[in-house]
Design an enzyme around this catalytic site. Structure first.
Site, PDB file in Angstrom:
ATOM      1  N   HIS A 132       0.878  -1.177   0.000  1.00 58.00           N
ATOM      2  CA  HIS A 132       0.000   0.000   0.000  1.00 58.00           C
ATOM      3  C   HIS A 132       0.920   1.233   0.000  1.00 58.00           C
ATOM      4  CE1 HIS A 132      -2.781   2.936   1.851  1.00 58.00           C
ATOM      5  NE2 HIS A 132      -3.761   2.117   1.531  1.00 58.00           N
ATOM      6  N   ASP A 209       3.123  -4.597   7.997  1.00 56.30           N
ATOM      7  CA  ASP A 209       1.894  -3.834   7.834  1.00 56.30           C
ATOM      8  C   ASP A 209       0.765  -4.864   7.948  1.00 56.30           C
ATOM      9  OD1 ASP A 209      -0.397  -2.730   6.871  1.00 56.30           O
ATOM     10  OD2 ASP A 209       0.505  -1.782   5.110  1.00 56.30           O
ATOM     11  N   GLN A 212      -4.326  -5.531   6.878  1.00 54.22           N
ATOM     12  CA  GLN A 212      -5.293  -6.471   6.289  1.00 54.22           C
ATOM     13  C   GLN A 212      -5.134  -7.877   6.859  1.00 54.22           C
ATOM     14  OE1 GLN A 212      -7.697  -5.348   4.631  1.00 54.22           O
ATOM     15  NE2 GLN A 212      -6.981  -3.401   3.825  1.00 54.22           N
ATOM     16  N   LYS A 235     -10.468  -0.965  10.504  1.00 46.31           N
ATOM     17  CA  LYS A 235     -10.566  -2.193   9.690  1.00 46.31           C
ATOM     18  C   LYS A 235     -10.790  -3.416  10.571  1.00 46.31           C
ATOM     19  CE  LYS A 235      -7.291  -0.253   6.371  1.00 46.31           C
ATOM     20  NZ  LYS A 235      -7.977   0.016   5.111  1.00 46.31           N
ATOM     21  N   CYS A 373      -4.801   2.319  -3.623  1.00 47.57           N
ATOM     22  CA  CYS A 373      -3.572   2.877  -3.027  1.00 47.57           C
ATOM     23  C   CYS A 373      -2.391   1.938  -3.220  1.00 47.57           C
ATOM     24  CB  CYS A 373      -3.756   3.207  -1.553  1.00 47.57           C
ATOM     25  SG  CYS A 373      -4.960   4.481  -1.258  1.00 47.57           S
TER      26      CYS A 373
HETATM   27  N1  PMP Z   1      -1.743  -0.752   4.569  1.00 47.19           N
HETATM   28  C1  PMP Z   1      -2.670  -1.550   4.043  1.00 47.19           C
HETATM   29  C2  PMP Z   1      -2.276  -2.932   3.591  1.00 47.19           C
HETATM   30  C3  PMP Z   1      -3.984  -1.091   3.919  1.00 47.19           C
HETATM   31  O1  PMP Z   1      -4.903  -1.869   3.377  1.00 47.19           O
HETATM   32  C4  PMP Z   1      -4.304   0.212   4.361  1.00 47.19           C
HETATM   33  C5  PMP Z   1      -5.704   0.771   4.212  1.00 47.19           C
HETATM   34  N2  PMP Z   1      -6.298   0.540   2.983  1.00 47.19           N
HETATM   35  C6  PMP Z   1      -3.298   0.989   4.926  1.00 47.19           C
HETATM   36  C7  PMP Z   1      -2.039   0.474   5.018  1.00 47.19           C
HETATM   37  C8  PMP Z   1      -3.570   2.363   5.441  1.00 47.19           C
HETATM   38  O2  PMP Z   1      -4.458   2.300   6.504  1.00 47.19           O
HETATM   39  P1  PMP Z   1      -5.053   3.644   7.145  1.00 47.19           P
HETATM   40  O3  PMP Z   1      -5.595   4.432   6.002  1.00 47.19           O
HETATM   41  O4  PMP Z   1      -6.111   3.140   8.067  1.00 47.19           O
HETATM   42  O5  PMP Z   1      -3.935   4.320   7.844  1.00 47.19           O
END
Ligand code: PMP
Length: 415
Positions: A132, A209, A212, A235, A373
């Site tokens: 991401h 990270d 997910q 999430k 993203c």
């Molecule tokens: N890393 C991953 C793998 C994600 O899926 C996301 C959210 N889509 C993020 C980071 C960023 O999370 P947040 O916007 O809640 O900070």
């Protein structure tokens, strides 16, 4: 005939769980909502909503500062939430659990303090091809500042990391490895144990990270022996604006502070400031108190259902979704990993994902379209984006069946 696995894992009463989530009872365009955008954010159970309301109605107060009753109750609840979360990820010490704004904030924190405390010009940081943006850009900014180099573990056509290339990237210059546990754009579950083992063999720390991962599978930081993890409350059935950084105490103790301000200090003079102990060293300013307490309630709710039961149920659900989507004419999966969790990305014929997404929306089916993203992933597959269906503990077989009907109908109209 398509093989239809029995996805009703006996330990999970999906109908009962669905009743706990008020938003799932909503209608969209007069149709029952099919919510398949759980990778973006999950819905909240009533117990989380009640917890937020109780905080603001009955003990709204700042933490760690007041001697008065309300402040003491708020501080106790805030710290109790930290304990719950530490237990959930099996942290050895609850002060290793830092409240942040979310995954993005947690990764920025570590990139920043590594940059200032560890990284020298010419050092290397390893991420992967399926990150991401929030696990790319903070490292890029830091590398640019420090004259360090960002290295990328490549992936193959199935959307799996090329582990032999990873082995080659690790070197005496590598200072940290930061990779997604589960890819948000492809659903790939990465071989994090092997990633950690190889890095640790060279004394290199690893950040995961887990944005997910933590809502879909048991995650034990001690068993993984991971140095840092990041995840977001929203999430994990909790509120927005709150998240977690877990870091091993040895690391967090020796790294420099991040933001300066209230709560993170022991003493301040104009000549010199000394910093507070963990976890407060990394929690400058008034935190998201209701969010932290709300996240504690969400994690408790997940624990009562059992993350291992959620995991077993969702594994079958994802398999069912892959099987059912395979029946759609012209559908191709983007990424075909051996182990997939939480999300499935696909395209149908040459139909633009936005067009498909819009027609799904009109049928009450909420999915996500776009680059999620993860622009480098889209570039790798030479596509503008994907349609992504993503699941939560309350997703049922009917949601998948309605998705498949809606995709068939939309594709029929757009062809
Ligand atoms: N890393 C991953 C793998 C994600 O899926 C996301 C959210 N889509 C993020 C980071 C960023 O999370 P947040 O916007 O809640 O900070």
């Amino acid at each position: 005939m398509q093989h239809v696995p029995d996805i009703a894992a006996p330990a999970l009463d999906i109908d009962k769980i669905r009743k706990d989530f008020p938003l799932l009872q909503e209608k969209v365009y007069g149709k029952p909502l099919v919510y398949l955008d759980n990778s973006a954010t999950t819905q909240k159970p009533q117990v989380v909503l009640d917890t937020l309301e109780r905080y603001y109605k009955h003990y709204n107060s700042n933490v760690h500062r007041g001697v008065h009753h309300l402040s003491q109750v708020a501080s106790e609840e805030y710290e109790a939430a930290r304990h719950i979360i530490a237990g959930f990820i099996n942290a050895a010490h609850s002060e290793e659990v830092i409240f942040t704004k979310g995954t993005t904030d947690s990764i920025n924190l570590i990139a920043n303090v590594f940059g200032r405390g560890v990284i020298k010009p010419g050092d290397e940081v390893i991420v992967s091809a399926m990150e991401h943006h929030s696990n790319i850009v903070p490292w890029q900014i830091m590398c640019e500042d420090r004259g360090a180099v960002l290295k990328v573990i490549p992936m193959d056509e199935n959307g799996e990391l090329m582990m032999s290339e990873y082995t080659k990237l690790l070197s005496d210059k590598t200072r940290i490895v930061s990779v997604a546990y589960v890819s948000n754009s492809l659903g790939t579950v990465n071989p994090v144990r092997e990633i950690i083992a190889q890095a640790h063999a060279r004394n290199i720390p690893v950040m995961l990270d887990a944005a997910q991962a933590v809502q879909h599978m048991p995650l034990d930081v001690q068993e993984l022996d991971v140095d840092f993890i990041a995840f977001s409350g929203h999430k994990l059935y909790g509120p927005t604006g709150i998240g977690i950084l877990y870091g091993k105490r040895e690391w967090l103790d020796k790294l420099p502070p991040y933001q300066g301000g209230g709560d993170m200090i022991k003493t301040v003079t104009f000549a010199k400031t000394t910093y507070n102990v963990l976890p407060f060293k990394y929690e400058a300013g008034t935190p998201d108190i209701s969010g932290a307490i709300g996240l504690g309630a969400a994690v408790k709710y997940v624990q009562e259902i059992g993350i291992e039961h959620i995991h077993a149920y969702e594994e079958q659900l994802v398999q069912y979704a892959v099987e059912q989507l395979s029946t759609v004419e012209g559908l191709r999966f983007i990424g075909n990993p051996k182990h997939r969790s939480g999300a499935i990305s696909f395209l149908v014929d040459t139909i633009h994902p936005y067009d498909l997404g819009e027609l799904l929306d009109k049928q009450g089916v909420a999915i996500r379209t776009g680059h999620h993203c993860a622009e480098p992933v889209m570039d790798f597959f030479c596509i503008p984006g994907t349609v992504r269906a993503s699941f939560g503990m309350y997703t049922n077989k009917e949601d998948i069946d309605r998705l498949v009907v809606a995709v068939n109908r939309a594709a029929g109209m757009l062809r």
